[in-house]
Enzyme design. Structure first.
Site, PDB file in Angstrom:
ATOM      1  CG  ASP A 163     -31.659  -0.764 -41.346  1.00  0.00           C
ATOM      2  OD1 ASP A 163     -32.412  -0.570 -40.364  1.00  0.00           O
ATOM      3  OD2 ASP A 163     -31.717  -0.079 -42.379  1.00  0.00           O
TER       4      ASP A 163
ATOM      5  CE  LYS B 293     -31.668   3.654 -29.486  1.00  0.00           C
ATOM      6  NZ  LYS B 293     -31.456   4.574 -30.617  1.00  0.00           N
TER       7      LYS B 293
ATOM      8  NE  ARG C 192     -32.737  -4.645 -42.707  1.00  0.00           N
ATOM      9  CZ  ARG C 192     -33.475  -3.748 -42.061  1.00  0.00           C
ATOM     10  NH1 ARG C 192     -33.677  -3.862 -40.773  1.00  0.00           N
ATOM     11  NH2 ARG C 192     -34.007  -2.744 -42.713  1.00  0.00           N
TER      12      ARG C 192
ATOM     13  CG  PHE D 233     -28.259   4.499 -34.849  1.00  0.00           C
ATOM     14  CD1 PHE D 233     -29.610   4.796 -34.982  1.00  0.00           C
ATOM     15  CD2 PHE D 233     -27.652   3.704 -35.812  1.00  0.00           C
ATOM     16  CE1 PHE D 233     -30.337   4.314 -36.057  1.00  0.00           C
ATOM     17  CE2 PHE D 233     -28.380   3.216 -36.893  1.00  0.00           C
ATOM     18  CZ  PHE D 233     -29.726   3.528 -37.006  1.00  0.00           C
ATOM     19  CB  VAL D 234     -27.666  -0.484 -31.395  1.00  0.00           C
ATOM     20  CG1 VAL D 234     -27.044   0.039 -30.103  1.00  0.00           C
ATOM     21  CG2 VAL D 234     -29.189  -0.500 -31.286  1.00  0.00           C
TER      22      VAL D 234
ATOM     23  N   GLY E  99     -36.874  -4.840 -39.144  1.00  0.00           N
ATOM     24  CA  GLY E  99     -35.901  -4.925 -38.048  1.00  0.00           C
ATOM     25  C   GLY E  99     -36.050  -6.115 -37.116  1.00  0.00           C
TER      26      GLY E  99
ATOM     27  CG  ASP F 138     -36.103  -3.109 -34.629  1.00  0.00           C
ATOM     28  OD1 ASP F 138     -37.088  -2.453 -34.239  1.00  0.00           O
ATOM     29  OD2 ASP F 138     -35.420  -2.759 -35.619  1.00  0.00           O
TER      30      ASP F 138
ATOM     31  CG  ASP G 116     -35.578   5.780 -30.563  1.00  0.00           C
ATOM     32  OD1 ASP G 116     -35.355   6.331 -29.470  1.00  0.00           O
ATOM     33  OD2 ASP G 116     -35.077   6.202 -31.627  1.00  0.00           O
TER      34      ASP G 116
HETATM   35  P1  5GP Z   1     -39.712   4.520 -32.748  1.00  0.00           P
HETATM   36  O1  5GP Z   1     -40.912   4.583 -33.641  1.00  0.00           O
HETATM   37  O2  5GP Z   1     -39.942   3.853 -31.410  1.00  0.00           O
HETATM   38  O3  5GP Z   1     -39.010   5.860 -32.621  1.00  0.00           O
HETATM   39  O4  5GP Z   1     -38.615   3.723 -33.504  1.00  0.00           O
HETATM   40  C1  5GP Z   1     -38.655   2.424 -33.657  1.00  0.00           C
HETATM   41  C2  5GP Z   1     -37.999   2.038 -34.959  1.00  0.00           C
HETATM   42  O5  5GP Z   1     -36.913   2.899 -35.297  1.00  0.00           O
HETATM   43  C3  5GP Z   1     -37.421   0.690 -34.756  1.00  0.00           C
HETATM   44  O6  5GP Z   1     -38.324  -0.302 -35.185  1.00  0.00           O
HETATM   45  C4  5GP Z   1     -36.153   0.743 -35.577  1.00  0.00           C
HETATM   46  O7  5GP Z   1     -36.443   0.300 -36.878  1.00  0.00           O
HETATM   47  C5  5GP Z   1     -35.744   2.188 -35.631  1.00  0.00           C
HETATM   48  N1  5GP Z   1     -34.690   2.517 -34.640  1.00  0.00           N
HETATM   49  C6  5GP Z   1     -34.791   3.211 -33.494  1.00  0.00           C
HETATM   50  N2  5GP Z   1     -33.614   3.268 -32.833  1.00  0.00           N
HETATM   51  C7  5GP Z   1     -32.734   2.575 -33.595  1.00  0.00           C
HETATM   52  C8  5GP Z   1     -31.329   2.259 -33.442  1.00  0.00           C
HETATM   53  O8  5GP Z   1     -30.635   2.581 -32.475  1.00  0.00           O
HETATM   54  N3  5GP Z   1     -30.787   1.525 -34.457  1.00  0.00           N
HETATM   55  C9  5GP Z   1     -31.486   1.107 -35.541  1.00  0.00           C
HETATM   56  N4  5GP Z   1     -30.831   0.403 -36.451  1.00  0.00           N
HETATM   57  N5  5GP Z   1     -32.803   1.374 -35.708  1.00  0.00           N
HETATM   58  C10 5GP Z   1     -33.418   2.107 -34.745  1.00  0.00           C
HETATM   59 MG    MG Z   2     -38.352  -1.122 -37.034  1.00  0.00          MG
END
Ligand code: 5GP
Ligand code: MG
Length: 185
Positions: A163, A135, A169, A156-157, A47, A104, A107
């Site tokens: 992606d 976020k 992407r 969700f972006v 990402g 990227d 979350d």
């Molecule tokens: P975390 O481990 O913080 O929950 O998630 C991080 C990973 O989840 C990011 O590196 C990304 O790949 C994916 N992710 C989280 N939110 C989004 C979103 O809104 N869109 C996309 N495309 N990927 C997300």
């Molecule tokens: Mg990621």
């Protein structure tokens, strides 16, 4: 498979010009904080590929780049809850160095938490986190990134490296994906 990306499914959120401004601001902060240390930027694939490529070209200081492949989502828009670290950086790049862990989006924080633990285990002197997007949600891990370009809501972006099921992407801007019947529709 559709031959073209259906950008009708994406509502623009950040334009290319807004992204450029955000990158300039972030690069200035990083240059100020790291100019004498030759940091290693460790980018989480896949990402952050667009973000890290744009960011390092705005940082005219000595630095190094390595990669880590973290995956937690599969083909879903909801995190699976486990983080799979498939590729880790060369320990020689990380050991004793100030590391900037680049992703990227922050979350749930699980990805950066797992990546940070790995980098500390590889002997990094320090690990700071740097994300394109953060976020606005409550998190169990990694409440705040040390550096971020933009803060967004819970949608969700896609685009600018991010992606959905492997697609989008290559959109040069960031948008909210309209999912049929989903939270973003
Ligand atoms: P975390 O481990 O913080 O929950 O998630 C991080 C990973 O989840 C990011 O590196 C990304 O790949 C994916 N992710 C989280 N939110 C989004 C979103 O809104 N869109 C996309 N495309 N990927 C997300
Ligand atoms: Mg990621």
């Amino acid at each position: 498979m559709d031959p073209a990306l259906d950008s009708a499914d994406v509502v623009p959120l950040l334009t290319e010009a807004q992204i450029r401004d955000g990158l300039e601001r972030l690069a200035r902060d990083l240059i100020r904080d790291y100019q004498n240390d030759e940091p290693c930027l460790v980018a989480c694939l896949r990402g952050s590929l667009v973000f890290v490529a744009d960011l390092i070209r705005r940082m005219p200081i000595s630095l190094r780049v390595d990669f880590l492949h973290a995956s937690s989502y599969g083909n879903n828009t909801v995190s699976s809850g486990t983080v799979d670290l498939r590729l880790v950086p060369d320990p020689n790049e990380v050991r004793g160095r100030r590391v900037i862990l680049v992703d990227d989006i922050l979350d749930s924080g699980r990805t950066l938490h797992a990546a940070r633990e790995k980098l500390m285990a590889l002997g990094a002197k320090e690990v700071k986190t740097c994300v394109f997007l953060e976020k606005k949600v409550l998190r169990e891990y990694e409440q705040k990134a040390d550096y971020r370009c933009f803060e967004i809501g819970h949608e969700f972006v896609v685009g600018y490296g991010l992606d959905y099921a492997g697609r989008y992407r290559n959109l040069p801007y960031l948008g909210i994906l309209k999912l049929p019947g989903g939270a973003n529709s």
